[in-house]
Design a protein around this motif. Structure first.
Motif, PDB file in Angstrom:
ATOM      1  N   VAL A 123       9.358 -16.925   2.538  1.00  0.00           N
ATOM      2  CA  VAL A 123       8.831 -16.428   1.264  1.00  0.00           C
ATOM      3  C   VAL A 123       7.588 -15.591   1.529  1.00  0.00           C
ATOM      4  N   VAL A 124       7.334 -14.656   0.637  1.00  0.00           N
ATOM      5  CA  VAL A 124       6.115 -13.840   0.697  1.00  0.00           C
ATOM      6  C   VAL A 124       5.011 -14.595  -0.023  1.00  0.00           C
ATOM      7  N   LYS A 125       3.916 -14.868   0.682  1.00  0.00           N
ATOM      8  CA  LYS A 125       2.792 -15.591   0.074  1.00  0.00           C
ATOM      9  C   LYS A 125       1.731 -14.650  -0.475  1.00  0.00           C
ATOM     10  N   SER A 126       1.534 -13.497   0.162  1.00  0.00           N
ATOM     11  CA  SER A 126       0.539 -12.543  -0.336  1.00  0.00           C
ATOM     12  C   SER A 126       0.844 -11.147   0.185  1.00  0.00           C
ATOM     13  N   VAL A 127       0.453 -10.146  -0.614  1.00  0.00           N
ATOM     14  CA  VAL A 127       0.597  -8.730  -0.243  1.00  0.00           C
ATOM     15  C   VAL A 127      -0.732  -8.055  -0.536  1.00  0.00           C
ATOM     16  N   ASP A 128      -1.388  -7.513   0.518  1.00  0.00           N
ATOM     17  CA  ASP A 128      -2.709  -6.904   0.353  1.00  0.00           C
ATOM     18  C   ASP A 128      -2.778  -5.561   1.067  1.00  0.00           C
ATOM     19  N   ILE A 129      -3.391  -4.578   0.413  1.00  0.00           N
ATOM     20  CA  ILE A 129      -3.628  -3.286   1.062  1.00  0.00           C
ATOM     21  C   ILE A 129      -4.747  -3.473   2.084  1.00  0.00           C
ATOM     22  N   ILE A 130      -4.549  -2.987   3.290  1.00  0.00           N
ATOM     23  CA  ILE A 130      -5.545  -3.176   4.349  1.00  0.00           C
ATOM     24  C   ILE A 130      -6.768  -2.297   4.120  1.00  0.00           C
ATOM     25  N   ASP A 131      -6.578  -1.023   3.775  1.00  0.00           N
ATOM     26  CA  ASP A 131      -7.698  -0.125   3.525  1.00  0.00           C
ATOM     27  C   ASP A 131      -7.602   0.398   2.095  1.00  0.00           C
TER      28      ASP A 131
END
Length: 203
Positions: free
Chosen positions: A134-142
């Motif tokens: 499962v995907v727990k988190s999605v974050d843009i790096i920059d």
């Protein structure tokens, strides 16, 4: 008067029902199916969840053919039937992917995405290793970067058949369409965070 009020309510419900699929759409083009599990998510997350979360028989349920010692050899008729069934399943799977994430891609780019081996790399590994992912988190790096190419860190949680849980921080490169930044041109896995070495990597 009551009948008039009732007809107004019915009309409002019908209008809202017609609008819901359009409001769920990724981009400015065609909407996805209204009952798609992740239809309300941003396009990047919708595509990532489709590529990562397993099991998902609608999007990934390959036909298995067994050959080798102790397995009776297939007749020509059985082989033809198996091939026809596999082709039917491929068409069904592509239609499911089109409904789930097709409108997240710029014009003509869904087929390129679908034909890319990366689309099912994590799903196939999860199937072989008997994992639930499962995907727990999605974050843009920059977040300050304004280019149409962005990197995302995606944390994957993988649970094996004994209940043991591991997490992996993966990195993905997403290219957005310059004409419509809501739509994707491509999505590429840059770093798997050790996911593919879960069962051991060769030295």
């Amino acid at each position: 008067m009551r009948r008039y009020s009732y007809m107004i309510r019915v009309l409002v419900i019908m209008i809202l029902t017609a609008l819901i699929p359009a409001l769920s759409s990724c981009g400015s083009g065609a909407s996805s199916t209204p009952d798609a599990k992740d239809a309300g998510l941003p396009p990047v997350e919708r595509v990532l969840r489709a590529m990562i979360e397993y099991p998902n028989e609608e999007l990934f349920n390959p036909t298995m053919t067994y050959i080798g010692l102790g397995v009776p050899e297939m007749t020509e008729e059985e082989r033809a039937e198996a091939q026809a069934e596999a082709e039917k399943n491929r068409e069904k799977e592509k239609s499911a992917w089109q409904a789930a994430v097709g409108d997240c891609f710029a014009n003509g780019m869904f087929d390129t995405f679908y034909d890319n081996w990366e689309r099912t790399e994590i799903l196939g590994t999860a199937r072989i290793l008997k994992l639930t992912t499962v995907v727990k988190s999605v974050d843009i790096i920059d977040k300050e970067e304004e280019d149409n190419v962005k990197q995302y860190q995606v944390t994957i949680e993988a649970t094996d058949d004994t209940g043991h849980v591991d997490t992996y921080d993966t990195v993905w490169l997403v290219t957005f369409d310059s004409a419509d930044p809501q739509l994707l041109q491509s999505i590429e896995l840059l770093a798997d965070g050790g996911f593919f070495c879960r069962s051991g990597c060769p030295l």
